[in-house]
Enzyme design. Structure first.
Site, short mmCIF file in Angstrom:
data_model
loop_
_atom_site.label_atom_id
_atom_site.label_comp_id
_atom_site.label_asym_id
_atom_site.label_seq_id
_atom_site.Cartn_x
_atom_site.Cartn_y
_atom_site.Cartn_z
CB CYS A 81 38.70 31.39 37.35
SG CYS A 81 39.57 32.57 38.23
CB CYS A 214 38.58 44.58 36.94
SG CYS A 214 39.86 45.35 36.42
CB SER A 215 35.35 39.75 37.66
OG SER A 215 36.52 39.09 37.73
CG HIS A 344 35.04 35.34 39.35
ND1 HIS A 344 34.62 33.95 39.06
CD2 HIS A 344 36.41 35.27 38.94
CE1 HIS A 344 35.63 33.30 38.58
NE2 HIS A 344 36.61 34.17 38.58
#
Length: 395
Positions: A81, A214-215, A344
């Site tokens: 990430c 939550c992404s 994301h």
């Protein structure tokens, strides 16, 4: 050698498969926007650092070829990430080291719907790069049939609640703040506003984390043009923003020694990267006006407040609850909506954070503008692990 951001660009972040686009289409859109923002052509770019996680080998070349076939080196970067910020770090090192005067950091991702796996189940567990991290979690909490990444961060949230008295409402306040911020961001994947009560009432993913904390998985791309001071001066570039300090850290003994998910998901390495970036820049968190940090889950925003020195360990729940991290507070954190609401797409995330901060430092962020912003900070973290902190200063 001083380094500057001369141009930034990004696509809108979207749910996977919203539009019939390939990753190179998104990369072309973001890269062309960054070059236009800098006022230069692709022919002036000497090297490209291309970040992505889910595309095939040499996808960076395929993406960069959409901008031009100039034969310049294209180096592919994958750091989970933290991929986008890792590409930027590499681009900055090339410029600061005198290897090139103008470099493009390009990040993109075309993802699949649904929760991310972690390679921690079934036959892949033994060889997974994060097996050690999930082993820490399993030793303390077991392994449940919930999405692995939500599970390890959810267990970090449980530990934080048990250790410091952090409340479910404080975790939800992070998500409510970021969803509220995203309403003013046309590039955000989600722009709906939710109250703390609505965040808490959404579907549970892994206790105590609900869906709105939550992404999501996302498609998107972002790009940053990094130049030397000499290049900027010779071409009379305006609107440049100095990269005043930048550092990457990976896991240390501290990450695993406590056997705690709070540490294994990145608080120690984020703290180390922040300290090094502050030292290089000569600036501290007290100088910062706007922050874009890695809120992959609501708990990680709280952990990052502590790692960046915005508050003492255990005080982050009270900090967000006080309003100190939104408009009118001490800092504005994730004015874009953050990962939770903006989206994301892994390879693009860290570069989109820089784009957002640059717009604020230039006074170009529209209705979400942080008034008078002079110093900004970005924080991009990847489990397994990598943490990159970048301090940006208005030129």
């Amino acid at each position: 050698m001083k380094t500057y951001v001369a141009g930034v660009g990004m696509t809108r972040f979207e749910k996977p498969e919203t539009r019939d686009l390939q990753y190179w289409d998104m990369a072309r859109e973001a890269g062309a926007a960054a070059l236009a923002d800098a006022g230069i052509g692709y022919g002036e770019v000497a090297q490209v650092a291309a970040g992505y996680c889910f595309q095939a080998s040499t996808a960076g070349q395929r993406a960069a070829y959409e901008l031009g076939l100039t034969g310049v080196p294209v180096l592919n970067v994958n750091n989970n990430c933290a991929t986008g910020a890792s590409a930027l770090l590499l681009a900055r090192q090339w410029v600061a080291g005198g290897i090139a005067d103008c470099v493009l950091a390009l990040g993109f991702e075309k993802m699949k719907r649904g929760a991310l796996g972690a390679g921690a189940e079934g036959d892949g567990f033994a060889t997974s790069p994060v097996a050690r991290h999930y082993g820490v979690m399993a030793a303390r909490h077991g392994f449940e049939r919930t999405p692995p990444t939500a599970q390890i961060f959810g267990n970090a949230a449980r530990e934080h609640m048990e250790r410091y008295g952090t409340s479910a409402a404080q975790l939800a306040a992070v998500a409510a703040k970021n969803h509220r911020h995203s309403a003013d961001n046309p590039n955000a994947q989600f722009r709906d506003v939710y109250s703390v009560a609505e965040v808490l009432a959404s579907r549970e993913v892994h206790r105590p984390l609900t869906k709105l904390q939550c992404s999501p998985t996302s498609d998107g791309a972002a790009a940053v043009v990094v130049v030397s001071e000499r290049f900027a001066a010779e071409r009379g570039l305006r609107g440049t923003v100095e990269i005043a300090g930048q550092a990457m850290a990976t896991d240390t003994e501290e990450s695993f020694a406590s056997g705690s998910c709070v540490d294994v998901v990145g608080r120690p390495m984020s703290r180390a990267a922040a300290r090094a970036a502050y030292e290089e820049s000569g600036l501290g968190i007290e100088d910062v006006d706007v922050v874009e940090l890695h809120d992959c889950f609501s708990i990680n925003e709280l952990l990052t407040y502590e790692a960046l020195g915005m508050c003492a360990d255990g005080e982050s729940g009270k900090l967000v609850e006080s309003g100190a991290t939104t408009h009118g507070g001490r800092w504005v954190v994730n004015p874009s909506g953050g990962l939770i609401s903006k989206g994301h797409p892994l390879g693009a995330t860290g570069l989109a954070q820089v784009a957002e901060v640059v717009w604020h430092l230039r006074g170009e962020a529209g209705p979400r503008q942080v008034p008078g912003a002079r110093v900004g900070l970005t924080h991009n973290v990847g489990l397994g692990g990598a943490a990159v902190v970048t301090v940006l200063r208005r030129g």
